[in-house]
Design an enzyme around this catalytic site. Structure first.
Site, short mmCIF file in Angstrom:
data_model
loop_
_atom_site.label_atom_id
_atom_site.label_comp_id
_atom_site.label_asym_id
_atom_site.label_seq_id
_atom_site.Cartn_x
_atom_site.Cartn_y
_atom_site.Cartn_z
N ASP A 1 -29.00 53.69 -7.89
CA ASP A 1 -29.47 52.41 -7.36
C ASP A 1 -28.29 51.48 -7.11
O ASP A 1 -27.19 51.68 -7.64
CB ASP A 1 -30.45 51.75 -8.33
CG ASP A 1 -31.76 52.51 -8.44
OD1 ASP A 1 -32.08 53.27 -7.50
OD2 ASP A 1 -32.45 52.36 -9.47
N ILE A 2 -28.52 50.45 -6.32
CA ILE A 2 -27.46 49.52 -5.95
C ILE A 2 -26.83 48.87 -7.18
O ILE A 2 -25.63 48.61 -7.22
CB ILE A 2 -28.02 48.44 -4.97
CG1 ILE A 2 -26.88 47.53 -4.50
CG2 ILE A 2 -29.14 47.65 -5.60
CD1 ILE A 2 -27.31 46.55 -3.42
#
Length: 458
Positions: free
Chosen positions: A282-283
């Site tokens: 994920d970011i």
């Protein structure tokens, strides 16, 4: 136009029977090569040299692909049928237009310093220059191919659409609808009478005479893809793996893909790139340790001389500490498929900072850490349900280590099967992941930070 036999390379003079002894019209072309072999070899050499100089590719390894209009195959088969009828040399002694053109082009490319060979002869990592020569013919003789449409099976129940376009559009449609394979299946190894019954007319000579207009050679030069494999490390919690744009608005600062492929495209002079990684984070998740495996495909690269160490340096300077790469090496195209295949055999190690609603004791720590090879059933997380199909995915947690920061905050280190959703395993995802850290501790648990510490062989 002189056509040749391999055994003595003497003129066969079969392509223009009705034109012998008479002046040849400037707007007609040989009925076999469609005019492709009637030009000057020096002009063709100049054309190829100019294109190679224009493209300016590094390297000399080269492959040659020649494709001709279907009409060439059609007339070649009629010629072979006529030769069999006349008792002339056998088919395997007769050089067709494609062979002659390939010999001529190979000699020209060799004289220009290129090293000729096939794709199979070169290493897959070589980034071979591909010279593609195609003949295009749009004259009226294309209409001769219409006789073969009746030889092909038709699907039932569908009415053929009538062509109402102009003459040139009709010819283009005709050429597209009849393939070389259709020509061979209809005419190959047939005698003159059988061929004449299919194509019509009084004799095959009528089909072998000069044609109106002539074909043109189109030169296209490119390079086989270059592939680089390696591992990337991401130290920022504001960079997604690939460009993330929602409703026209970019999310995050750049992306791993752009920070890696941008410098590589510039270094190798590639017009286009493709980035493939083994899974994604994920970011807001950092990728630490030895990094995540990736493969970059460089399409139509002008250069092959930059080294892998130069590639690493270019990306690491551009990444400015947020993204870096290591272990870069040239690889084969099959490395992309291996990324997905190997992902199933890898385990992931994570470390996260968590909060518990209840005060944790040493007994809670010991209880959680006692689980080994814990089987977990994960429904598709709510946060990705809009883009992933609903399913229950069984996953395995191999081991867990818990370190208390204080009674409510703790660090959790765990090793899991690839493809597990760690955030959901921690907080339970409203009961959609069972068991979870929340259910095992019997209290509400939230994950505050998450890092991937390693991607290892199972």
């Amino acid at each position: 136009m002189n056509h040749y036999f391999r055994h003595n390379f003497e003129s066969a003079s079969v392509a223009s029977v009705e034109g012998q002894g008479r002046p040849v019209s400037a707007d007609t072309a040989c009925g076999l090569c469609l005019g492709l072999l009637e030009g000057s070899a020096e002009q063709l050499r100049s054309k190829l040299a100019a294109r190679l100089q224009q493209e300016n590719y590094e390297g000399q390894l080269c492959t040659l692909n020649v494709s001709l209009p279907v009409l060439c195959t059609f007339r070649q088969q009629l010629l072979l049928a006529r030769l069999r009828c006349m008792g002339q040399p056998q088919e395997d002694a007769c050089a067709d237009t494609k062979d002659i053109l390939r010999w001529l082009l190979s000699d020209i490319l060799t004289s220009l310093g290129m090293s000729m060979g096939s794709v199979a002869e070169y290493p897959q990592e070589a980034g071979v220059i591909c010279v593609n020569i195609s003949g295009e013919y749009k004259g009226s003789a294309v209409e001769e191919l219409a006789c073969l449409e009746s030889q092909q099976p038709r699907g039932g129940g569908r009415k053929r659409r009538k062509l109402e376009a102009k003459q040139q559009q009709q010819q283009q449609q005709q050429q597209q609808s009849v393939s070389a394979a259709m020509v061979l299946s209809s005419l190959a190894n047939r005698d003159a009478a059988a061929c004449l019954e299919i194509v019509g007319g009084n004799s095959l000579n009528e089909r072998l005479g000069r044609i109106q207009g002539q074909a043109m050679l189109v030169v296209d030069i490119g390079r086989e893809g270059l592939y680089l494999s390696g591992r990337y490390v991401k130290l920022s919690r504001r960079i997604p793996q690939s460009p993330w744009i929602i409703d026209g608005e970019r999310k995050g600062e750049s992306s791993v893909e752009e920070l890696v492929t941008g410098p590589l495209a510039k270094l190798f002079g590639a017009k286009e790139t493709r980035f493939h990684a083994e899974g994604r984070e994920d970011i807001d998740v950092r990728m630490l340790g030895s990094g995540r495996p990736f493969v970059v495909e460089l399409r139509n690269a002008k250069k092959t001389s930059p080294s892998c160490s130069e590639a690493e340096a270019a990306v690491n300077v551009h990444g400015r500490g947020a993204v870096s790469i290591r272990c870069v090496e040239l690889c084969a195209p099959s490395a992309m498929a291996a990324l997905q295949r190997d992902a199933e055999n890898h385990t992931k190690t994570y470390i996260c900072v968590c909060w518990s609603a209840k005060a944790l004791t040493s007994a809670d720590v010991a209880s959680l850490c006692s689980h080994h090879d814990l089987e977990v059933q994960q429904k598709t997380p709510l946060r990705v349900l809009h883009r992933r199909a609903p399913a229950v995915r069984p996953k395995t947690v191999h081991w867990m280590e818990l370190e208390l920061v204080n009674s409510h905050f703790f660090k959790l280190r765990l090793s899991t099967q690839a493809g597990m959703y760690i955030k959901e395993f921690v907080h339970g995802d409203l009961g959609r992941t069972r068991p979870s850290v929340r259910s095992l501790l019997g209290a509400r648990v939230e994950i505050l930070q998450l890092d991937v510490q390693g991607v290892e062989e199972a």
